[in-house]
Design an enzyme around this catalytic site. Structure first.
Site, short mmCIF file in Angstrom:
data_model
loop_
_atom_site.label_atom_id
_atom_site.label_comp_id
_atom_site.label_asym_id
_atom_site.label_seq_id
_atom_site.Cartn_x
_atom_site.Cartn_y
_atom_site.Cartn_z
N HIS A 311 0.85 -1.18 0.00
CA HIS A 311 0.00 0.00 0.00
C HIS A 311 0.89 1.23 0.00
O HIS A 311 1.98 1.23 0.58
CB HIS A 311 -0.92 0.00 1.23
CG HIS A 311 -2.02 1.00 1.16
ND1 HIS A 311 -1.84 2.32 1.50
CD2 HIS A 311 -3.32 0.89 0.79
CE1 HIS A 311 -2.99 2.97 1.35
NE2 HIS A 311 -3.89 2.13 0.91
N ASP A 370 -7.93 -4.70 -0.26
CA ASP A 370 -8.48 -5.31 -1.47
C ASP A 370 -8.30 -6.83 -1.50
O ASP A 370 -8.92 -7.50 -2.32
CB ASP A 370 -7.80 -4.71 -2.71
CG ASP A 370 -8.01 -3.22 -2.80
OD1 ASP A 370 -9.17 -2.79 -2.75
OD2 ASP A 370 -7.01 -2.48 -2.91
#
Length: 435
Positions: A311, A370
Site C-alpha cells: 500500500h 483489497d
C-alpha cells in the site's frame, strides 16, 4: 505565514542560492509535523517538486488519521476496528460529517433523512435508457451522479447552509443509483428503495429483489456489507478524495465534485484493485502453483504483479484487511463455502507464504483492504464489475465529509499545482509549407 498550529520556537532552514529561509513547522495533534512552504515561491522564486504529492500536505484535516508504519487508521480519533465491529455505516457517516458520534435522537433523525432522500427523480430513469446494455456500471453511475445537478439547480450556487443537506442527499441517492446501474446492466427492472429497511438492507433489496420476487436479507451478509462500507468510508487524502477537494476548490457543484471522485476511483490502481485480486487468484488456480507465482512476482522482468499486497501508505498489515479476513470466513461459513471455496484457500495460503518470505518482509508488502473484499463480494453474488461501484457508495461519505471540511476551512484556496517545465525554451513558427 501565521498558523494556530505553528510553533514559533521550531522551524526548518532552507538554503537557496546562498539565502536562508526560515520555514515554520506546523504541529500535528498526532503523526508527522509539516513544514510550511507556502512562502517559498514568492520569496525565493522557486517551487517545490514532489511527484505524486508523496511528501506534501495539501490541507489541514480533522477527519481521518493514518499511521502506515504501525497499521493505524482512525476516524475522528476512533480506531477503525472498533467502528467496524461496534458501529454501523450511517453512524460512521454521521461521525465523519459532524465530527462526533450521534445521540439516539440525532441518529434516528439522520437515518430518517437519508431514507427520505433515497428516491431519485423519475426522469433520471430515461438517462439510463441511453446506455447500451453492455455499459459498465461505473460508466452509468458516473454519468447519473453528474446529472443530479440538473435536478437540483439550486445547488449550482450553494451556500454554507446547504452543506449538511447536500451530504445527506448524496449519501442517500448514491446507493439507489448504484443499484439502478447494476439492474440496467443485467436487463432487470429498477427496484425502488424501501424506507422500512436500514441502509445496508435497502441496498441489498434494490440489488437483488425483483418485482415478482422479494429478497430476504441474510443478517450475516448484511453485517459483512456494513463492515465493508465502514472500512471503505474514508482514507485521508487519497487520489479520489483529493480529486473531489480539487474540483470543490473551484466552487463546482457537489454532484460534479463527487462524479470526479467516482472517475478517479474507477482507476485500476485505486478502486479497481479488488477485482484484480480475484483475477489473480483465478490465474494462480491452485495452492500448488503459489510458489511459481511468488517467483514471478519477484522477477522484475516478469509482468506479473502480486495484487492485494502493499500500500502507498501502510508499511504494516492494513488494519482493514485484518477485519475483512475474519469477515470473509464468517460469510463463507454462513454460505457453506468455508471449506470448499478455492479462491479463499489460495488467498490464505498465499498470504501465509508471502508473510514468511524475506522478499516481502524487507519491502513491507502486507495484505491490503483489497485482498479479501473481492472474495466476500463474489460469495455474496455481487459481480466483479460492481466491486468499484460498492467502493463508491462507501467512499461517498468520506468525499462529502472532506468536501464540507474544505469549504469550512478559511485557509483553503482554489487548487493550483505548479510544474517543473522541461520543454522547449522558444521556437519560431514556420508555415506548413516550410516544415
Amino acid at each position: 505565514m501565521t498558523n494556530e498550529n505553528s510553533n514559533d520556537s521550531e522551524f526548518a532552514e532552507l538554503k537557496i542560492r546562498g539565502k536562508i529561509f526560515k520555514l515554520p513547522i506546523l504541529k500535528a495533534s498526532i503523526g508527522e509535523d509539516v513544514i510550511d512552504i507556502s512562502r517559498v515561491s514568492s520569496e525565493a522564486d522557486c517551487f517545490t517538486y514532489d511527484p505524486g504529492f508523496m511528501s506534501t500536505a495539501s490541507c489541514q484535516s480533522t477527519i481521518t488519521y493514518i499511521d502506515g508504519d504501525k497499521g493505524i487508521l482512525r476516524h475522528r480519533g476512533y480506531d477503525i476496528k472498533d467502528l467496524a465491529e461496534k458501529s454501523d455505516f450511517l453512524e460512521v457517516a454521521y461521525l465523519l460529517i459532524y465530527g462526533e458520534l450521534p445521540s439516539i435522537e440525532q441518529y434516528n433523525n439522520f437515518t430518517k433523512q437519508v431514507a427520505h432522500h433515497s428516491l431519485v427523480n423519475e426522469r433520471l430513469h430515461y438517462l439510463f435508457q441511453t446506455f447500451c446494455s453492455s455499459s459498465h456500471p461505473m460508466a452509468i453511475m458516473l454519468a447519473a451522479v453528474g446529472s443530479l445537478s440538473a435536478f437540483y439547480p439550486d445547488l449550482l450556487n450553494f451556500k454554507e447552509a446547504d452543506y449538511e443537506l447536500t451530504a445527506i442527499r448524496m449519501i442517500a441517492k448514491i446507493p439507489t443509483i448504484a443499484a439502478m446501474s447494476y439492474k440496467y446492466s443485467i436487463g432487470q427492472p429498477f427496484i425502488y428503495p424501501d424506507n422500512s429497511l436500514d441502509f445496508t438492507e435497502n441496498f441489498l433489496h434494490m440489488m437483488f429483489a425483483t418485482p415478482c420476487t422479494k429478497y430476504k436479507v441474510n443478517p450475516i451478509i448484511k453485517n459483512a456489507l456494513n463492515k465493508i462500507f465502514i472500512l471503505h468510508a474514508d482514507h485521508e487524502q487519497n487520489a479520489s478524495t483529493s480529486t473531489v477537494r480539487i474540483a470543490g476548490s473551484s466552487g463546482a457543484n457537489p454532484f460534479a465534485c463527487v462524479s470526479t471522485g467516482i472517475a478517479s476511483l474507477w482507476g485500476p490502481a485505486h478502486g479497481g484493485a479488488n477485482e484484480a485480486v480475484i483475477n489473480m487468484l483465478k490465474e494462480i488456480g491452485s495452492s500448488e502453483n503459489i510458489p511459481k507465482y511468488i517467483a514471478k512476482a519477484k522477477d522484475k522482468n516478469d509482468p506479473f504483479r502480486l495484487m492485494g499486497f502493499g500500500h502507498r501508505v501502510y508499511k504494516n498489515y492494513d488494519p482493514r484487511a485484518a477485519v475483512l479476513k475474519e469477515t470473509c470466513k464468517e460469510v463463507l461459513k454462513e454460505l457453506g463455502q468455508l471449506e470448499n471455496n478455492p479462491l479463499l484457500q489460495i488467498a490464505i495460503e498465499l498470504e501465509a507464504i508471502a508473510l514468511k518470505d524475506e522478499y516481502f518482509i524487507e519491502r513491507k508488502l502486507y495484505p491490503n483492504v483489497d485482498f479479501y473484499s473481492g472474495i466476500i463480494y463474489k460469495a455474496m453474488g455481487i459481480p466483479s464489475q460492481m466491486f468499484t461501484v460498492l467502493f463508491a457508495i462507501a467512499r461517498t461519505v468520506g468525499w462529502m465529509a472532506q468536501w464540507k471540511e474544505m469549504h469550512e476551512d478559511p485557509e483553503q484556496k482554489i487548487s493550483r499545482p505548479r510544474q517543473l517545465y522541461t520543454g522547449y525554451v522558444h521556437r519560431e513558427y514556420k508555415g506548413i509549407g516550410e516544415r
